[in-house]
Scaffold this motif. Structure first.
Motif, PDB file in Angstrom:
ATOM      1  N   LEU A 189       0.838  -1.201   0.000  1.00  0.00           N
ATOM      2  CA  LEU A 189       0.000   0.000   0.000  1.00  0.00           C
ATOM      3  C   LEU A 189       0.871   1.248   0.000  1.00  0.00           C
ATOM      4  CD1 LEU A 189      -2.685  -1.051   2.653  1.00  0.00           C
ATOM      5  CD2 LEU A 189      -2.685  -1.476   0.194  1.00  0.00           C
ATOM      6  N   LEU A 190       1.922   1.224   0.799  1.00  0.00           N
ATOM      7  CA  LEU A 190       2.795   2.390   0.906  1.00  0.00           C
ATOM      8  C   LEU A 190       3.550   2.657  -0.390  1.00  0.00           C
ATOM      9  CD1 LEU A 190       4.253   1.761   4.481  1.00  0.00           C
ATOM     10  CD2 LEU A 190       2.515   3.441   3.837  1.00  0.00           C
ATOM     11  N   ARG A 191       3.770   1.622  -1.183  1.00  0.00           N
ATOM     12  CA  ARG A 191       4.526   1.790  -2.430  1.00  0.00           C
ATOM     13  C   ARG A 191       3.669   2.253  -3.600  1.00  0.00           C
ATOM     14  NH1 ARG A 191       7.082  -3.187  -0.796  1.00  0.00           N
ATOM     15  NH2 ARG A 191       5.738  -4.327  -2.259  1.00  0.00           N
ATOM     16  N   MET A 192       2.346   2.260  -3.447  1.00  0.00           N
ATOM     17  CA  MET A 192       1.476   2.648  -4.557  1.00  0.00           C
ATOM     18  C   MET A 192       1.646   4.132  -4.854  1.00  0.00           C
ATOM     19  SD  MET A 192      -2.088   0.576  -3.871  1.00  0.00           S
ATOM     20  CE  MET A 192      -2.153  -1.209  -4.020  1.00  0.00           C
ATOM     21  N   PRO A 193       2.058   4.487  -6.073  1.00  0.00           N
ATOM     22  CA  PRO A 193       2.309   5.898  -6.375  1.00  0.00           C
ATOM     23  C   PRO A 193       1.040   6.720  -6.557  1.00  0.00           C
ATOM     24  CG  PRO A 193       2.710   4.559  -8.316  1.00  0.00           C
ATOM     25  CD  PRO A 193       2.431   3.601  -7.185  1.00  0.00           C
ATOM     26  N   ASP A 194      -0.035   6.069  -7.013  1.00  0.00           N
ATOM     27  CA  ASP A 194      -1.274   6.786  -7.275  1.00  0.00           C
ATOM     28  C   ASP A 194      -2.082   6.919  -5.985  1.00  0.00           C
ATOM     29  OD1 ASP A 194      -3.324   7.735  -9.459  1.00  0.00           O
ATOM     30  OD2 ASP A 194      -4.428   6.393  -8.120  1.00  0.00           O
ATOM     31  N   GLU A 195      -2.373   8.149  -5.595  1.00  0.00           N
ATOM     32  CA  GLU A 195      -3.042   8.383  -4.313  1.00  0.00           C
ATOM     33  C   GLU A 195      -4.435   7.773  -4.259  1.00  0.00           C
ATOM     34  OE1 GLU A 195      -4.301  12.085  -1.328  1.00  0.00           O
ATOM     35  OE2 GLU A 195      -3.215  12.477  -3.190  1.00  0.00           O
ATOM     36  N   ALA A 196      -5.196   7.893  -5.319  1.00  0.00           N
ATOM     37  CA  ALA A 196      -6.548   7.341  -5.334  1.00  0.00           C
ATOM     38  C   ALA A 196      -6.524   5.821  -5.212  1.00  0.00           C
ATOM     39  CB  ALA A 196      -7.273   7.759  -6.614  1.00  0.00           C
ATOM     40  N   ALA A 197      -5.610   5.173  -5.947  1.00  0.00           N
ATOM     41  CA  ALA A 197      -5.486   3.717  -5.874  1.00  0.00           C
ATOM     42  C   ALA A 197      -5.034   3.286  -4.482  1.00  0.00           C
ATOM     43  CB  ALA A 197      -4.503   3.223  -6.927  1.00  0.00           C
ATOM     44  N   ARG A 198      -4.124   4.072  -3.898  1.00  0.00           N
ATOM     45  CA  ARG A 198      -3.635   3.752  -2.555  1.00  0.00           C
ATOM     46  C   ARG A 198      -4.752   3.839  -1.524  1.00  0.00           C
ATOM     47  NH1 ARG A 198       0.211   6.946  -2.715  1.00  0.00           N
ATOM     48  NH2 ARG A 198      -0.612   8.706  -1.526  1.00  0.00           N
ATOM     49  N   GLU A 199      -5.562   4.873  -1.614  1.00  0.00           N
ATOM     50  CA  GLU A 199      -6.659   5.040  -0.663  1.00  0.00           C
ATOM     51  C   GLU A 199      -7.700   3.935  -0.823  1.00  0.00           C
ATOM     52  OE1 GLU A 199      -6.962   7.114   1.924  1.00  0.00           O
ATOM     53  OE2 GLU A 199      -4.901   7.677   1.449  1.00  0.00           O
ATOM     54  N   ALA A 200      -7.978   3.538  -2.059  1.00  0.00           N
ATOM     55  CA  ALA A 200      -8.933   2.454  -2.297  1.00  0.00           C
ATOM     56  C   ALA A 200      -8.405   1.132  -1.746  1.00  0.00           C
ATOM     57  CB  ALA A 200      -9.219   2.328  -3.796  1.00  0.00           C
ATOM     58  N   ALA A 201      -7.117   0.860  -1.979  1.00  0.00           N
ATOM     59  CA  ALA A 201      -6.518  -0.377  -1.471  1.00  0.00           C
ATOM     60  C   ALA A 201      -6.477  -0.380   0.050  1.00  0.00           C
ATOM     61  CB  ALA A 201      -5.112  -0.550  -2.046  1.00  0.00           C
ATOM     62  N   LEU A 202      -6.203   0.781   0.650  1.00  0.00           N
ATOM     63  CA  LEU A 202      -6.199   0.876   2.109  1.00  0.00           C
ATOM     64  C   LEU A 202      -7.586   0.588   2.669  1.00  0.00           C
ATOM     65  CD1 LEU A 202      -4.865   1.542   4.804  1.00  0.00           C
ATOM     66  CD2 LEU A 202      -5.268   3.971   4.320  1.00  0.00           C
ATOM     67  N   ALA A 203      -8.622   1.069   1.989  1.00  0.00           N
ATOM     68  CA  ALA A 203      -9.991   0.792   2.435  1.00  0.00           C
ATOM     69  C   ALA A 203     -10.285  -0.709   2.374  1.00  0.00           C
ATOM     70  CB  ALA A 203     -10.989   1.569   1.571  1.00  0.00           C
ATOM     71  N   HIS A 204      -9.829  -1.371   1.305  1.00  0.00           N
ATOM     72  CA  HIS A 204     -10.013  -2.826   1.198  1.00  0.00           C
ATOM     73  C   HIS A 204      -9.253  -3.551   2.311  1.00  0.00           C
ATOM     74  CE1 HIS A 204     -12.237  -2.557  -2.451  1.00  0.00           C
ATOM     75  NE2 HIS A 204     -11.225  -2.194  -3.213  1.00  0.00           N
ATOM     76  N   PHE A 205      -8.022  -3.123   2.546  1.00  0.00           N
ATOM     77  CA  PHE A 205      -7.186  -3.725   3.595  1.00  0.00           C
ATOM     78  C   PHE A 205      -7.866  -3.583   4.960  1.00  0.00           C
ATOM     79  CE2 PHE A 205      -3.539  -3.085   6.609  1.00  0.00           C
ATOM     80  CZ  PHE A 205      -3.033  -4.373   6.552  1.00  0.00           C
ATOM     81  N   THR A 206      -8.398  -2.401   5.231  1.00  0.00           N
ATOM     82  CA  THR A 206      -9.096  -2.161   6.498  1.00  0.00           C
ATOM     83  C   THR A 206     -10.336  -3.037   6.610  1.00  0.00           C
ATOM     84  OG1 THR A 206      -8.299   0.133   6.494  1.00  0.00           O
ATOM     85  CG2 THR A 206     -10.145  -0.384   7.954  1.00  0.00           C
ATOM     86  N   ASP A 207     -11.089  -3.146   5.521  1.00  0.00           N
ATOM     87  CA  ASP A 207     -12.283  -4.002   5.527  1.00  0.00           C
ATOM     88  C   ASP A 207     -11.912  -5.456   5.778  1.00  0.00           C
ATOM     89  OD1 ASP A 207     -13.957  -1.861   5.040  1.00  0.00           O
ATOM     90  OD2 ASP A 207     -14.104  -2.227   2.870  1.00  0.00           O
ATOM     91  N   ASP A 208     -10.801  -5.906   5.202  1.00  0.00           N
ATOM     92  CA  ASP A 208     -10.378  -7.299   5.391  1.00  0.00           C
ATOM     93  C   ASP A 208     -10.025  -7.573   6.844  1.00  0.00           C
ATOM     94  OD1 ASP A 208     -10.738  -7.665   2.689  1.00  0.00           O
ATOM     95  OD2 ASP A 208      -8.612  -7.527   2.184  1.00  0.00           O
TER      96      ASP A 208
END
Length: 225
Positions: A189-208
């Protein structure tokens, strides 16, 4: 609904000769410091064993220690660990009650100027270290395992397992725990350069991780009723 797991047959690891026949985490950690099952021991500053209470119901399994973990000899204390701690607290999980470890116990890196950059461990290095992970699983006997990233997930579920396709899926009746899930590694997640993609992935990670917390809470409630 949790799905039933089809787990791969276990293969002997190259480190088997170094693993003592004990369920003492302290003895296992001490023995791991002398492991020469692969060449990574020549690169690492410390062996980084798992950390957490023996009574932990939840076990988090990452890929390998990073630079800060290697220097300190402790898992998940760098940027990825701080992100993990924040999300665990957000979903109601206490890091002090969770056992955290890595599939590979030494830091694999390459020099880039004065920096030491992460290099993905090879399949043979993962296999060499697998015996230590299995020994930790046997000692802890967690109720649920959450694999953080593809390396951890494939070490337990086989090389064809895809975190992209099966992220967040609760798998039941595995060889190592009643429940198992795979999700992103926080460092990814920290390595994702695109902020929108990073925030979406973080939301998925939190949901998991919230789903893991709810699964454990539901199981505890059913046993109490």
């Amino acid at each position: 609904m949790p799905t039933r797991a089809s787990t791969p047959a276990e293969k002997p690891s190259a480190s088997t000769e170094y693993i003592p026949r004990t369920d003492s985490l302290a003895s296992l950690q001490l023995a791991a410091g002398a492991c020469k099952g692969c060449d990574l021991y020549q690169r690492g500053t410390h062996v980084v064993f798992g950390e957490g209470p023996r009574s932990a119901r939840l076990m988090l399994v990452g890929e390998q220690p990073g630079d800060q973990e290697d220097r300190a000899g402790k898992p998940f204390i760098g940027p990825a660990g701080r992100l993990l701690d924040r999300v665990l607290a957000q979903v109601g999980l206490d890091r002090g009650e969770v056992y955290v470890t890595n599939t590979v116990k030494h830091f694999k890196w390459e020099a880039r100027g004065t920096r030491r950059l992460h290099v993905k461990p090879s399949a043979s290095e993962v296999q060499a270290c697998r015996g230590w992970l299995l020994a930790e699983l046997a000692a802890i006997k967690p109720t649920m395992i959450v694999c953080l990233g593809a390396v951890a997930a494939r070490s337990l579920l086989g090389r064809t397992f895809s975190v992209t396709r099966s992220r967040g899926l609760v798998i039941g009746d595995t060889a190592w725990a009643p429940w198992l899930m795979a999700t992103y590694h926080p460092s990814a997640l920290l390595r994702m350069p695109d902020e929108a993609a990073r925030e979406a992935a973080l939301a998925h990670f939190t949901d998991d991780l919230r789903r893991a917390s709810e699964t454990l809470a539901g199981l505890k409630a059913s046993r109490a009723s």
